[in-house]
Design a protein around this motif. Structure first.
Motif, short mmCIF file in Angstrom:
data_model
loop_
_atom_site.label_atom_id
_atom_site.label_comp_id
_atom_site.label_asym_id
_atom_site.label_seq_id
_atom_site.Cartn_x
_atom_site.Cartn_y
_atom_site.Cartn_z
N HIS A 1 -34.04 -0.48 19.91
CA HIS A 1 -34.95 -0.02 18.93
C HIS A 1 -35.44 -1.45 18.01
CE1 HIS A 1 -34.79 3.52 21.05
NE2 HIS A 1 -33.55 3.90 20.21
N LEU A 2 -34.30 -1.79 17.49
CA LEU A 2 -34.41 -3.06 16.32
C LEU A 2 -34.98 -4.18 17.12
CD1 LEU A 2 -31.49 -2.27 14.38
CD2 LEU A 2 -33.73 -1.93 13.61
N GLU A 3 -34.62 -4.46 18.32
CA GLU A 3 -35.02 -5.50 19.07
C GLU A 3 -36.72 -5.55 19.33
OE1 GLU A 3 -33.13 -8.25 22.46
OE2 GLU A 3 -33.22 -6.06 22.91
N ALA A 4 -36.98 -4.31 19.68
CA ALA A 4 -38.35 -4.16 20.00
C ALA A 4 -39.32 -4.12 18.40
CB ALA A 4 -38.56 -2.75 20.43
N ALA A 5 -38.64 -3.76 17.43
CA ALA A 5 -39.45 -3.73 16.23
C ALA A 5 -39.49 -5.26 15.81
CB ALA A 5 -38.88 -2.77 15.31
N PHE A 6 -38.32 -5.94 15.67
CA PHE A 6 -38.00 -6.92 14.85
C PHE A 6 -38.16 -8.31 15.76
CE2 PHE A 6 -36.48 -3.89 11.90
CZ PHE A 6 -37.38 -4.11 10.81
N GLY A 7 -37.68 -8.30 16.84
CA GLY A 7 -37.59 -9.16 17.88
C GLY A 7 -36.09 -9.85 17.90
N PRO B 1 -7.49 3.85 11.00
CA PRO B 1 -8.50 2.79 10.54
C PRO B 1 -8.33 1.40 11.13
CG PRO B 1 -6.87 3.37 8.71
CD PRO B 1 -6.65 4.37 10.05
N GLY B 2 -9.28 0.62 11.11
CA GLY B 2 -9.06 -0.94 11.63
C GLY B 2 -10.41 -1.31 11.72
N ILE B 3 -10.39 -2.56 12.07
CA ILE B 3 -11.43 -3.50 11.98
C ILE B 3 -11.92 -4.05 13.49
CG2 ILE B 3 -12.50 -5.93 11.38
CD1 ILE B 3 -10.48 -5.95 9.05
N VAL B 4 -13.07 -3.67 13.76
CA VAL B 4 -13.47 -3.97 15.20
C VAL B 4 -14.58 -5.13 15.23
CG1 VAL B 4 -13.07 -1.67 16.15
CG2 VAL B 4 -15.12 -2.11 15.25
N ARG B 5 -14.69 -5.87 16.29
CA ARG B 5 -15.78 -6.68 16.39
C ARG B 5 -16.91 -6.20 17.16
NH1 ARG B 5 -13.82 -12.01 18.59
NH2 ARG B 5 -13.13 -10.46 20.34
N VAL B 6 -18.07 -6.31 16.90
CA VAL B 6 -19.25 -5.93 17.66
C VAL B 6 -20.20 -7.39 17.77
CG1 VAL B 6 -21.48 -4.35 17.48
CG2 VAL B 6 -18.95 -3.72 16.78
N ARG B 7 -20.61 -7.37 19.24
CA ARG B 7 -21.42 -8.56 19.43
C ARG B 7 -22.92 -7.92 19.36
NH1 ARG B 7 -19.24 -10.60 23.64
NH2 ARG B 7 -18.45 -12.52 22.24
N THR B 8 -23.86 -8.58 18.54
CA THR B 8 -25.21 -8.22 18.68
C THR B 8 -25.91 -9.25 19.38
OG1 THR B 8 -27.09 -7.63 17.25
CG2 THR B 8 -25.45 -9.48 16.44
N ARG B 9 -27.19 -8.74 20.06
CA ARG B 9 -28.00 -9.47 20.91
C ARG B 9 -29.39 -9.77 19.64
NH1 ARG B 9 -28.65 -4.61 23.94
NH2 ARG B 9 -30.56 -3.62 23.28
N LEU B 10 -29.36 -9.26 18.70
CA LEU B 10 -30.43 -9.37 17.69
C LEU B 10 -30.34 -10.84 17.42
CD1 LEU B 10 -30.43 -6.07 15.74
CD2 LEU B 10 -31.76 -6.66 17.62
N THR B 11 -31.62 -11.07 17.14
CA THR B 11 -31.78 -12.84 16.74
C THR B 11 -32.46 -13.04 15.20
OG1 THR B 11 -33.61 -13.04 18.04
CG2 THR B 11 -31.80 -13.84 18.98
N SER B 12 -33.22 -12.05 15.00
CA SER B 12 -33.89 -11.96 13.81
C SER B 12 -33.24 -11.77 12.78
CB SER B 12 -35.25 -11.19 13.70
OG SER B 12 -34.85 -9.86 13.81
N PRO B 13 -33.40 -12.13 11.63
CA PRO B 13 -32.45 -12.02 10.37
C PRO B 13 -32.92 -10.49 10.01
CG PRO B 13 -33.45 -14.07 9.75
CD PRO B 13 -34.06 -13.75 11.17
N LEU B 14 -34.13 -9.92 10.02
CA LEU B 14 -34.51 -8.68 9.63
C LEU B 14 -33.83 -7.62 10.56
CD1 LEU B 14 -38.21 -9.04 8.27
CD2 LEU B 14 -36.06 -8.43 6.85
N GLY B 15 -33.67 -7.86 11.77
CA GLY B 15 -33.26 -7.00 12.87
C GLY B 15 -31.52 -6.99 12.43
N ARG B 16 -30.96 -7.96 12.06
CA ARG B 16 -29.40 -8.03 11.95
C ARG B 16 -29.25 -7.19 10.63
NH1 ARG B 16 -26.58 -13.51 13.93
NH2 ARG B 16 -27.28 -13.29 16.18
N LEU B 17 -30.06 -7.43 9.76
CA LEU B 17 -29.85 -6.83 8.43
C LEU B 17 -30.19 -5.26 8.53
CD1 LEU B 17 -29.69 -6.75 5.33
CD2 LEU B 17 -32.12 -7.05 5.21
N ALA B 18 -31.00 -4.88 9.19
CA ALA B 18 -31.35 -3.30 9.60
C ALA B 18 -30.15 -2.72 10.26
CB ALA B 18 -32.67 -3.33 10.51
N LEU B 19 -29.79 -3.59 11.36
CA LEU B 19 -28.42 -3.16 12.00
C LEU B 19 -27.54 -2.96 11.31
CD1 LEU B 19 -27.25 -2.45 14.71
CD2 LEU B 19 -26.48 -4.84 15.02
N ALA B 20 -26.99 -3.95 10.34
CA ALA B 20 -25.87 -3.96 9.35
C ALA B 20 -25.96 -2.77 8.31
CB ALA B 20 -25.56 -5.26 8.67
N ASN B 21 -27.17 -2.47 8.03
CA ASN B 21 -27.48 -1.46 6.92
C ASN B 21 -27.33 -0.14 7.80
OD1 ASN B 21 -27.71 -2.87 4.87
ND2 ASN B 21 -29.87 -3.23 4.80
#
Length: 175
Positions: free
Chosen positions: A169-175, A105-125
Motif C-alpha cells: 500500500h505504501l508503494e502505491a501511495a508513495f512510489g 527478544p532480538g534484532i531482526v533484519r527486514v528488506r524493504t522494496r520502498l525507494t521513496s524517503p516518505l514511503g520508508r518513513l511511513a513504513l518505519a513509523n
C-alpha cells in the motif's frame, strides 16, 4: 520519487504543501485539544507557514503529488495499520497479563522494496508505532528492528511478517 501518480521530481509543490499543511494542522488541533475558532485560525496560519518553509528547503516534500489511486492506497494502508495496531496491542496485553512472560527478544533484519524517503518513513513509523517492535536504524534497503518476539531470524521471513502487509500500500501511495 512520486506520490501516487507518477509525477517526476521538480514538479508542482502544491501536493507537498497541502499534505504537510493538513498533517501539521491536524497535529496542532490534537495538541490544542480545543475547537475554538481563534486557536484553529492560528494553527492554520502556523501550519501553512511551516509547510511553505519545509517545502522550500526539502526536496522530499516538493515531490509529493497525489492522485486518486495514491490517496486510496494511503487510506487502505491506514486501515491495514489500524488492524495491525489492534492485533499487536492484544498480543502485548497477553504478554503483560500472562502468568509467565514468554518473549524471545532480538534484532531482526527486514528488506524493504520502498525507494521513496516518505514511503520508508511511513513504513518505519508504522513498525515503530506497533507495540512490541522498534526500528533501530537502516542501511540501504535493510531495516534493523528490535522485536519482543524475534522468532523469524532469516530476512525473507521477517520481511514477510513485519513489512509486507504495509509495503504494498505504501508503494502505491508513495512510489
Amino acid at each position: 520519487m512520486t506520490a501516487g501518480n507518477g509525477t517526476a521530481p521538480g514538479g508542482s509543490r502544491a501536493g507537498g504543501f497541502i499534505t504537510l499543511s493538513v498533517l501539521l494542522f491536524a497535529a496542532w488541533m490534537a495538541i490544542a485539544s480545543e475547537l475554538a475558532v481563534d486557536i484553529a485560525l492560528l494553527g492554520l496560519a502556523v501550519s501553512a507557514g511551516l509547510a511553505a518553509w519545509f517545502v522550500q528547503i526539502s526536496p522530499v516534500w516538493r515531490q509529493v503529488c497525489w492522485s486518486p489511486a495514491g490517496l486510496r492506497a494511503l487510506v487502505v494502508f491506514l486501515a491495514v495499520f489500524a488492524v495491525a495496531l489492534v492485533r499487536a496491542n492484544i498480543a502485548m496485553l497477553r504478554i503483560v497479563f500472562g502468568r509467565r512472560i514468554a518473549i524471545a527478544p532480538g534484532i531482526v533484519r527486514v528488506r524493504t522494496r520502498l525507494t521513496s524517503p516518505l514511503g520508508r518513513l511511513a513504513l518505519a513509523n508504522a513498525i515503530a508505532l506497533t507495540p512490541g517492535s522498534l526500528v533501530l536504524g537502516y542501511e540501504g534497503d535493510i531495516l534493523y528492528i528490535h522485536c519482543l518476539n524475534a522468532d523469524a531470524t532469516d530476512i525473507e521471513t521477517a520481511t514477510a511478517r513485519i513489512a509486507a502487509p504495509f509495503e504494498r500500500h505504501l508503494e502505491a501511495a508513495f512510489g
